[in-house]
Design a protein around this motif. Structure first.
Motif, PDB file in Angstrom:
ATOM      1  N   ALA A 112       0.944  -1.154  -0.077  1.00  0.00           N
ATOM      2  CA  ALA A 112      -0.011   0.132  -0.083  1.00  0.00           C
ATOM      3  C   ALA A 112       0.803   1.299  -0.047  1.00  0.00           C
ATOM      4  O   ALA A 112       1.906   1.253   0.684  1.00  0.00           O
ATOM      5  CB  ALA A 112      -0.981  -0.029   1.325  1.00  0.00           C
ATOM      6  N   THR A 113       0.507   2.065  -0.486  1.00  0.00           N
ATOM      7  CA  THR A 113       1.133   3.332  -0.773  1.00  0.00           C
ATOM      8  C   THR A 113       0.333   4.580  -0.022  1.00  0.00           C
ATOM      9  O   THR A 113      -0.733   4.483   0.143  1.00  0.00           O
ATOM     10  CB  THR A 113       1.577   4.046  -2.030  1.00  0.00           C
ATOM     11  OG1 THR A 113       0.447   4.019  -3.064  1.00  0.00           O
ATOM     12  CG2 THR A 113       2.388   2.696  -2.655  1.00  0.00           C
ATOM     13  N   GLY A 114       1.022   5.483   0.869  1.00  0.00           N
ATOM     14  CA  GLY A 114       0.109   6.696   1.104  1.00  0.00           C
ATOM     15  C   GLY A 114      -0.690   5.943   2.298  1.00  0.00           C
ATOM     16  O   GLY A 114      -1.796   6.302   2.434  1.00  0.00           O
ATOM     17  N   PHE A 115      -0.029   5.028   3.035  1.00  0.00           N
ATOM     18  CA  PHE A 115      -0.764   4.365   4.128  1.00  0.00           C
ATOM     19  C   PHE A 115      -0.877   5.090   5.358  1.00  0.00           C
ATOM     20  O   PHE A 115      -0.032   5.607   5.908  1.00  0.00           O
ATOM     21  CB  PHE A 115      -0.095   2.962   4.375  1.00  0.00           C
ATOM     22  CG  PHE A 115      -0.515   2.313   5.262  1.00  0.00           C
ATOM     23  CD1 PHE A 115      -1.816   1.234   5.206  1.00  0.00           C
ATOM     24  CD2 PHE A 115      -0.051   1.960   6.637  1.00  0.00           C
ATOM     25  CE1 PHE A 115      -2.412   0.404   5.879  1.00  0.00           C
ATOM     26  CE2 PHE A 115      -0.651   1.326   7.581  1.00  0.00           C
ATOM     27  CZ  PHE A 115      -1.904   0.596   7.198  1.00  0.00           C
ATOM     28  N   ALA A 116      -1.925   4.834   6.026  1.00  0.00           N
ATOM     29  CA  ALA A 116      -2.170   5.263   7.347  1.00  0.00           C
ATOM     30  C   ALA A 116      -3.267   4.488   8.349  1.00  0.00           C
ATOM     31  O   ALA A 116      -4.163   3.519   7.412  1.00  0.00           O
ATOM     32  CB  ALA A 116      -3.007   6.822   7.375  1.00  0.00           C
ATOM     33  N   ALA A 117      -3.218   4.154   9.658  1.00  0.00           N
ATOM     34  CA  ALA A 117      -3.901   3.529  10.276  1.00  0.00           C
ATOM     35  C   ALA A 117      -4.417   3.901  11.284  1.00  0.00           C
ATOM     36  O   ALA A 117      -3.687   4.332  12.280  1.00  0.00           O
ATOM     37  CB  ALA A 117      -3.393   1.949  10.445  1.00  0.00           C
ATOM     38  N   ARG A 118      -5.469   3.908  11.981  1.00  0.00           N
ATOM     39  CA  ARG A 118      -6.036   4.092  13.261  1.00  0.00           C
ATOM     40  C   ARG A 118      -6.200   3.009  14.157  1.00  0.00           C
ATOM     41  O   ARG A 118      -7.406   2.145  13.581  1.00  0.00           O
ATOM     42  CB  ARG A 118      -7.342   5.036  13.315  1.00  0.00           C
ATOM     43  CG  ARG A 118      -7.730   5.485  14.768  1.00  0.00           C
ATOM     44  CD  ARG A 118      -9.162   6.207  14.522  1.00  0.00           C
ATOM     45  NE  ARG A 118      -8.875   7.606  13.861  1.00  0.00           N
ATOM     46  CZ  ARG A 118      -8.360   8.856  14.185  1.00  0.00           C
ATOM     47  NH1 ARG A 118      -7.998   8.884  15.784  1.00  0.00           N
ATOM     48  NH2 ARG A 118      -8.213   9.811  13.597  1.00  0.00           N
ATOM     49  N   LEU A 119      -5.344   2.590  14.983  1.00  0.00           N
ATOM     50  CA  LEU A 119      -5.466   1.388  15.858  1.00  0.00           C
ATOM     51  C   LEU A 119      -6.130   1.533  17.281  1.00  0.00           C
ATOM     52  O   LEU A 119      -6.717   2.487  17.431  1.00  0.00           O
ATOM     53  CB  LEU A 119      -3.993   0.869  16.044  1.00  0.00           C
ATOM     54  CG  LEU A 119      -3.034   0.874  14.908  1.00  0.00           C
ATOM     55  CD1 LEU A 119      -1.680   0.388  15.345  1.00  0.00           C
ATOM     56  CD2 LEU A 119      -3.586  -0.204  13.718  1.00  0.00           C
ATOM     57  N   GLY A 120      -6.312   0.416  18.031  1.00  0.00           N
ATOM     58  CA  GLY A 120      -6.783   0.763  19.288  1.00  0.00           C
ATOM     59  C   GLY A 120      -6.143   1.724  20.142  1.00  0.00           C
ATOM     60  O   GLY A 120      -5.042   2.019  19.838  1.00  0.00           O
ATOM     61  N   ALA A 121      -6.851   2.132  21.452  1.00  0.00           N
ATOM     62  CA  ALA A 121      -6.312   3.061  22.304  1.00  0.00           C
ATOM     63  C   ALA A 121      -6.042   4.563  21.494  1.00  0.00           C
ATOM     64  O   ALA A 121      -5.023   5.140  21.911  1.00  0.00           O
ATOM     65  CB  ALA A 121      -5.146   2.571  22.874  1.00  0.00           C
ATOM     66  N   ASN A 122      -6.718   4.571  20.386  1.00  0.00           N
ATOM     67  CA  ASN A 122      -6.453   5.954  19.645  1.00  0.00           C
ATOM     68  C   ASN A 122      -5.218   5.953  19.056  1.00  0.00           C
ATOM     69  O   ASN A 122      -4.565   7.116  18.605  1.00  0.00           O
ATOM     70  CB  ASN A 122      -6.903   7.084  20.407  1.00  0.00           C
ATOM     71  CG  ASN A 122      -7.159   8.485  19.556  1.00  0.00           C
ATOM     72  OD1 ASN A 122      -7.805   8.085  18.393  1.00  0.00           O
ATOM     73  ND2 ASN A 122      -6.839   9.417  19.870  1.00  0.00           N
ATOM     74  N   ALA A 123      -4.476   4.895  18.924  1.00  0.00           N
ATOM     75  CA  ALA A 123      -2.700   4.976  18.401  1.00  0.00           C
ATOM     76  C   ALA A 123      -3.164   5.058  16.816  1.00  0.00           C
ATOM     77  O   ALA A 123      -4.074   4.755  16.026  1.00  0.00           O
ATOM     78  CB  ALA A 123      -2.265   3.784  18.644  1.00  0.00           C
ATOM     79  N   LYS A 124      -2.199   5.887  16.093  1.00  0.00           N
ATOM     80  CA  LYS A 124      -2.192   6.014  14.803  1.00  0.00           C
ATOM     81  C   LYS A 124      -0.767   5.795  14.331  1.00  0.00           C
ATOM     82  O   LYS A 124       0.377   6.011  14.888  1.00  0.00           O
ATOM     83  CB  LYS A 124      -2.465   7.452  14.543  1.00  0.00           C
ATOM     84  CG  LYS A 124      -3.837   7.996  15.377  1.00  0.00           C
ATOM     85  CD  LYS A 124      -3.981   9.543  15.478  1.00  0.00           C
ATOM     86  CE  LYS A 124      -4.966   9.993  16.265  1.00  0.00           C
ATOM     87  NZ  LYS A 124      -4.613   9.598  17.520  1.00  0.00           N
ATOM     88  N   LEU A 125      -0.734   5.162  12.946  1.00  0.00           N
ATOM     89  CA  LEU A 125       0.288   4.843  12.199  1.00  0.00           C
ATOM     90  C   LEU A 125      -0.071   5.421  10.789  1.00  0.00           C
ATOM     91  O   LEU A 125      -0.935   5.368  10.198  1.00  0.00           O
ATOM     92  CB  LEU A 125       0.399   3.282  12.201  1.00  0.00           C
ATOM     93  CG  LEU A 125       1.273   2.661  13.304  1.00  0.00           C
ATOM     94  CD1 LEU A 125       1.458   1.064  12.920  1.00  0.00           C
ATOM     95  CD2 LEU A 125       2.738   2.964  13.321  1.00  0.00           C
ATOM     96  N   ALA A 126       1.502   5.897  10.357  1.00  0.00           N
ATOM     97  CA  ALA A 126       1.349   6.538   8.920  1.00  0.00           C
ATOM     98  C   ALA A 126       2.378   6.056   8.134  1.00  0.00           C
ATOM     99  O   ALA A 126       3.701   6.313   8.937  1.00  0.00           O
ATOM    100  CB  ALA A 126       1.159   8.003   8.703  1.00  0.00           C
ATOM    101  N   ALA A 127       2.644   5.987   7.161  1.00  0.00           N
ATOM    102  CA  ALA A 127       3.739   5.499   6.287  1.00  0.00           C
ATOM    103  C   ALA A 127       3.688   5.701   4.534  1.00  0.00           C
ATOM    104  O   ALA A 127       2.600   5.912   4.390  1.00  0.00           O
ATOM    105  CB  ALA A 127       4.056   3.916   6.338  1.00  0.00           C
ATOM    106  N   ALA A 128       4.926   6.127   4.152  1.00  0.00           N
ATOM    107  CA  ALA A 128       4.834   6.284   2.693  1.00  0.00           C
ATOM    108  C   ALA A 128       4.532   5.108   1.922  1.00  0.00           C
ATOM    109  O   ALA A 128       3.772   5.069   0.816  1.00  0.00           O
ATOM    110  CB  ALA A 128       6.139   6.698   2.395  1.00  0.00           C
ATOM    111  N   SER A 129       4.860   3.911   2.566  1.00  0.00           N
ATOM    112  CA  SER A 129       4.528   2.676   1.885  1.00  0.00           C
ATOM    113  C   SER A 129       4.249   1.489   3.215  1.00  0.00           C
ATOM    114  O   SER A 129       4.925   1.628   4.010  1.00  0.00           O
ATOM    115  CB  SER A 129       5.248   2.291   0.669  1.00  0.00           C
ATOM    116  OG  SER A 129       6.504   2.000   1.425  1.00  0.00           O
TER     117      SER A 129
END
Length: 771
Positions: free
Chosen positions: A128-145
Motif C-alpha cells: 500500500a502507498t500513502g498508508f495510514a491506520a487508526r489502531l486501538g487506544a486511539n493510536a495512529k500509524l502513517a507511512a509512505a508505503s
C-alpha cells in the motif's frame, strides 16, 4: 460463497472472486479462519460466507479477464468493509488493486487508509502507498508505503507513530504532543510487538531521543513484556535516583515487574511485584532487597553493611462456593526502610484484618458464607514500625474464631441471631519495665451470644424496636503481672453471664415543600443490663483497678456508636446499668439530589461507670454531646463534620471536619481537620492531637495544573510533609514535577527534601492509557 445485494439499489454487485479484495484489512490484522456456513448472521444480516459488493459502474472484459468497478465501490465481507474510488481484479495475474481514497474498516473499529493498495488473491502479500491506520487506544500509524509480508507481519517504511491527537478542534493539522518517527516500522502480531529502526522520539515536533533500535508492545496487545515508565528523583537521603520498571509477562495469568532503583549516594535497591491469577483466586506479592549500610536523613552511611528487604504479599482463594481462604505476609528488616527508599502503597488493606498506621500485619484466614450463616477462623501477628513499638509486646493472635447463624424463619415474631467467638492471645514480653523482659500477659476467651430484635410501627408512624441480648463468656489468663504486683494470682479462669434488654424508639416527621422534603426524627434508645463482672487483672501502683482490655483500646465515642446498647466495640469490657441514648436527626432532601443531615445526641445513665476512661466522655451519668453533620449542597461539593462537646461547659473535646470538591474540568481537592485534646493513644504532646490534612489537583488551563498535598501538626506548629507539583496532561501524555519536604523526625531520619519527575505516555506501558 454467496453474493448478497440490495434489490432497491441501482448499483450492481461485482463478481464474487473480487471479494478477496477485503484482504486489505490484513494490512493491520491477522488473517481470520473462514467460519462454518451455519454460523449466525452478523449485525448487517449477512452470514460469514456471504459477500456484498456495489459500485456505480462495473466493466467486465471477457477477453483479458479483467473486472473493473468504479465510483463509490464498497465491499463487505466477514465484518470488514472496503471503500475505494476504483477496484480492479486481474484474474490471470491473480492480482487486485484498489485506488483512490481507499478505506478499510475492520470489525473491531480500527481503520486503515491508503492512496493505492495492491494484493494477491491469496491474501499472502500486498503493498500500500500513502498508508495510514487508526489502531486501538486511539493510536495512529502513517507511512509512505506499507508491505503486508504475511498474516502476522506488516512492514512500514518512512513511518510515524503516535497516540496523540493530530487535528485541532477546527480540523487543521497540529503537531502531536509526542511521536516516534522511524525509517522502518515492523508490526509483529505473533510476538505482539512493534519494532522501529532508526527511531526518533519527538516532543511537540522537536527531536529529543534517538535509538537505532526501539520497540514497544502492540497497542492491540492485552499485555506484553517491556519497559514501563521510569521515575527520576532527587533527595537528601539517596541523592539522584532513577527507577526503571520492566514488566515480564510470564504467562497469560502471571507477570513480574522488576524495578531497580539506582541511587548516587546509597546502594541500588531492587523492587519486585509478582502477580498470578489461578482458577480459584489470585496472588499478589511485592518485595524488595538491597545490601547496604544504614544511613540517616542526609544520606550519611554508618554501621555494617547487611541484607535489607521487605515483603508485602496477599493471596485469596475459593475452595468452593461457600469456603474461602487467604493470607497476607507483611514484614520488613528495617523499621524505616519504606521511608528511606520512598516506597509507597505500604499501609493498605490486603486482608480482612487491618493493622494501625505504620504497622504491618501477617495473617492467615478461612471463611464460610451461606445465606444465613457465617464462619471465620484466623491467626495473625503484627510488626510495629513506630519508634516506641516493641514487637515482643504485641500479641500473637490465633486462633481467632467468629461465627454467626440466623434462622430463616422468624422467632417469636422477630429476627434471632446466634453468635460465637473465641480468641487466644500470646505475648512474649510485658510492656512494663522492658529492660527486665518480663513475661507478657496471655489470655484466652470463648463467647456465645443470642441477639433477638423486632420492629413494630403504629398507624401514626411511631416505630418501636425491642431487643434482647444474652451472652456467656469464659476466660483464662496467664502471666498476669498486674495481679502479681498486687499480690493476686498470676493465673486465673473465670466465667460470666451478660445481658441487655431495651428498645429503639423513633418518630420520623416529614413535610413536603416546593422542591424538597424536610424530615425530623426524634431518636431514643432505652437499655438496661445487670451489673457486669468485669475482668479485673489487679490494681495499679496508685490503687486504680486495671481491667482486661485487649479489644477496645482505640474506642472513640461518636455518632457511629451513640445508639449501640454496648458502646464498647470489643468483648472484654461491657457497658452495664440503666441508660438512655437520645438524639434528634434532621434531614433536608432536595429533588435534584442535594441533601443535608444533622444529628445531635447524648447518653444518660443511672450511675457513673468507671470502665470508661475520663477522656472518653462517657464516664459520668451524663455523657458529652455528639454532633454530626453531612451535606452535598451542589454537585461536586460535599462536606462532613463530627464533634464531641463537653457535657458541662460545651467546650470542644474532639472535632473532625472535611470538605471534598471535584470538577471534571478543574480537578479535585480536599481538606481534613482533626482536633483531639485528650487522646490516650497519643504519647506525645500530652495526649493532644491537632492536625490539618489537605491535597488536590487543580487545572489552571486545559492542560496545565498544580498538585498539592500537606499534613500539618498544629500542636507543634510545623508541617509533617508537604508536596507541591506542576502537572501537564493531554490526551496522550502526563508529566508530573513534584517537590516534597518531610519535616518529621523518625528515629535517625531528620527533615528531607526531594524532587521527582514522572512521565506517563499513552500505550507505552501505563494502565491508565493502555497496557
Amino acid at each position: 460463497m454467496s453474493l448478497g445485494r440490495r434489490s432497491a439499489s441501482a448499483k450492481r454487485g461485482l463478481l464474487a472472486g473480487v471479494a478477496l479484495m477485503v484482504l486489505c484489512g490484513a494490512a493491520a490484522h491477522a488473517q481470520e479462519a473462514t467460519p462454518p456456513a451455519a454460523a449466525a448472521p452478523s449485525p448487517d444480516g449477512m452470514t460469514p460466507d456471504q459477500l456484498y459488493m456495489e459500485a456505480d459502474l462495473v466493466i467486465r472484459n471477457d477477453k483479458t479477464k479483467v473486472t473493473t468497478a468504479r465510483g463509490s465501490v464498497e465491499v463487505r465481507y466477514q465484518g470488514r468493509t472496503l471503500r475505494a474510488d476504483e477496484l480492479v481484479y486481474d484474474e490471470p495475474k491473480a492480482q487486485m488493486r484498489a485506488r483512490g481514497h481507499t478505506v478499510i474498516i475492520n470489525s473491531d473499529g480500527t481503520v486503515q487508509y491508503a492512496d493505492e493498495v495492491v494484493l494477491d488473491d491469496q491474501m499472502t502479500a500486498g503493498v500500500a502507498t500513502g498508508f495510514a491506520a487508526r489502531l486501538g487506544a486511539n493510536a495512529k500509524l502513517a507511512a509512505a508505503s506499507a508491505v503486508h509480508r504475511s498474516a502476522t507481519v506488516n512492514e512500514l517504511n518512512r513511518a510515524i507513530y503516535t497516540p496523540c491527537e493530530i487535528c485541532a478542534p477546527d480540523g487543521t493539522p497540529k503537531a502531536p504532543t509526542w511521536s516516534i518517527k522511524a525509517d522502518k516500522v515492523v508490526q509483529d502480531k505473533e510476538r505482539q510487538l512493534v519494532y522501529y529502526r532508526n527511531a526518533v522520539v519527538k516532543i511537540l515536533g522537536v527531536p529529543l531521543f534517538y535509538s537505532p533500535i526501539f520497540w514497544h508492545p502492540d497497542p492491540q496487545a492485552e499485555r506484553k513484556s517491556g519497559l514501563l515508565t521510569p521515575e527520576v528523583s532527587l533527595s537528601d537521603r539517596r541523592g539522584a535516583s532513577y527507577e526503571q520498571p520492566y514488566l515480564w509477562v510470564i504467562s497469560p495469568s502471571a507477570d513480574l515487574t522488576i524495578s531497580p532503583q539506582i541511587n548516587t549516594e546509597v546502594n541500588p535497591f531492587l523492587n519486585g511485584h509478582f502477580r498470578k491469577r489461578f482458577y480459584s483466586g489470585a496472588l499478589d506479592a511485592r518485595f524488595g532487597y538491597t545490601y547496604d549500610k544504614d544511613f540517616d536523613g542526609s544520606g550519611n552511611r554508618f554501621g555494617e553493611a547487611t541484607n535489607r528487604s521487605y515483603i508485602l504479599a496477599a493471596g485469596a482463594f475459593a475452595i468452593n462456593e461457600k469456603w474461602r481462604w487467604g493470607f497476607t505476609a507483611e514484614r520488613t528488616s528495617d523499621d524505616l526502610l519504606f521511608d528511606k527508599y520512598d516506597l509507597g502503597g505500604v499501609y493498605e488493606q490486603r486482608g480482612p484484618y487491618v493493622a494501625d498506621d505504620r504497622r504491618l500485619i501477617s495473617q492467615i484466614y478461612a471463611t464460610r458464607e451461606a445465606q444465613n450463616s457465617y464462619f471465620s477462623a484466623a491467626a495473625f501477628s503484627i510488626q510495629g514500625l513506630r519508634p516506641e513499638d516493641n514487637d515482643r509486646t504485641f500479641p500473637i493472635v490465633g486462633p481467632l474464631i467468629e461465627s454467626r447463624w440466623e434462622p430463616i424463619q422468624e422467632v417469636a415474631g422477630g429476627r434471632l441471631r446466634v453468635r460465637g467467638s473465641a480468641v487466644v492471645l500470646t505475648r512474649e514480653q510485658a510492656p512494663e519495665a522492658p529492660e527486665l523482659r518480663l513475661d507478657g500477659l496471655d489470655s484466652r476467651r470463648a463467647t456465645g451470644e443470642l441477639d433477638w430484635r423486632t420492629t413494630y410501627t403504629t398507624a401514626n408512624g411511631l416505630r418501636v424496636a425491642p431487643f434482647i441480648q444474652a451472652r456467656l463468656d469464659a476466660y483464662s489468663i496467664d502471666d498476669n503481672l498486674v495481679g502479681f504486683l498486687s499480690n493476686a494470682s498470676r493465673s486465673d479462669t473465670m466465667t460470666r453471664a451478660l445481658g441487655v434488654a431495651g428498645a429503639d424508639i423513633s418518630y420520623p416527621l416529614f413535610r413536603r415543600y416546593n422542591n424538597f422534603t424536610a424530615v425530623i426524627e426524634p431518636l431514643v434508645q432505652i437499655a438496661v443490663s445487670p451489673d457486669v463482672k468485669q475482668i479485673e487483672l489487679g490494681r495499679s501502683l496508685i490503687g486504680d483497678v486495671v481491667y482486661l482490655n485487649e479489644d477496645s483500646l482505640t474506642f472513640e465515642f461518636d455518632e457511629t456508636n451513640l445508639f449501640r446498647p454496648n458502646k464498647l466495640p470489643g468483648y472484654d469490657l461491657y457497658e452495664d446499668g440503666l441508660r438512655a441514648n437520645v438524639g434528634l436527626r434532621g434531614s433536608v432532601l432536595w429533588d435534584d439530589g442535594r441533601r443535608a443531615t444533622l444529628l445531635v445526641g447524648r447518653s444518660f445513665r443511672s450511675e457513673r461507670n468507671d470502665i470508661f476512661t475520663a477522656s472518653s466522655g462517657l464516664r459520668d451519668r451524663s455523657s458529652d454531646w455528639i454532633v454530626a453533620t453531612t451535606a452535598e449542597p451542589m454537585p461536586g461539593l460535599s462536606f462532613f463534620g463530627r464533634a464531641r462537646l463537653d457535657g458541662d461547659d460545651l467546650s470542644l473535646a474532639r472535632a473532625e471536619t472535611g470538605v471534598n470538591v471535584s470538577n471534571s474540568r478543574w480537578g479535585y481537592g480536599y481538606v481534613r481537620y482533626l482536633r483531639d485534646r485528650s487522646n490516650p493513644n497519643a504519647i506525645d504532646n500530652n495526649g493532644k492531637v491537632e492536625n490539618l490534612d489537605l491535597g488536590g489537583e487543580i487545572y489552571l488551563t486545559k492542560n496545565w495544573g498544580v498538585t498539592l498535598y500537606g499534613n500539618r501538626d498544629l500542636v507543634q506548629s510545623g508541617w509533617v510533609i508537604r508536596d507541591i507539583g506542576v502537572v501537564y496532561r493531554d490526551d496522550c501524555t502526563r508529566v508530573d514535577f513534584v517537590y516534597r519536604r518531610e519535616d518529621t523526625v523518625l528515629n535517625r531520619l531528620g527533615p528531607s527534601e526531594s524532587f521527582s519527575i514522572r512521565l506517563t505516555l499513552a500505550t507505552l506501558g501505563e494502565p491508565i492509557y493502555g497496557n
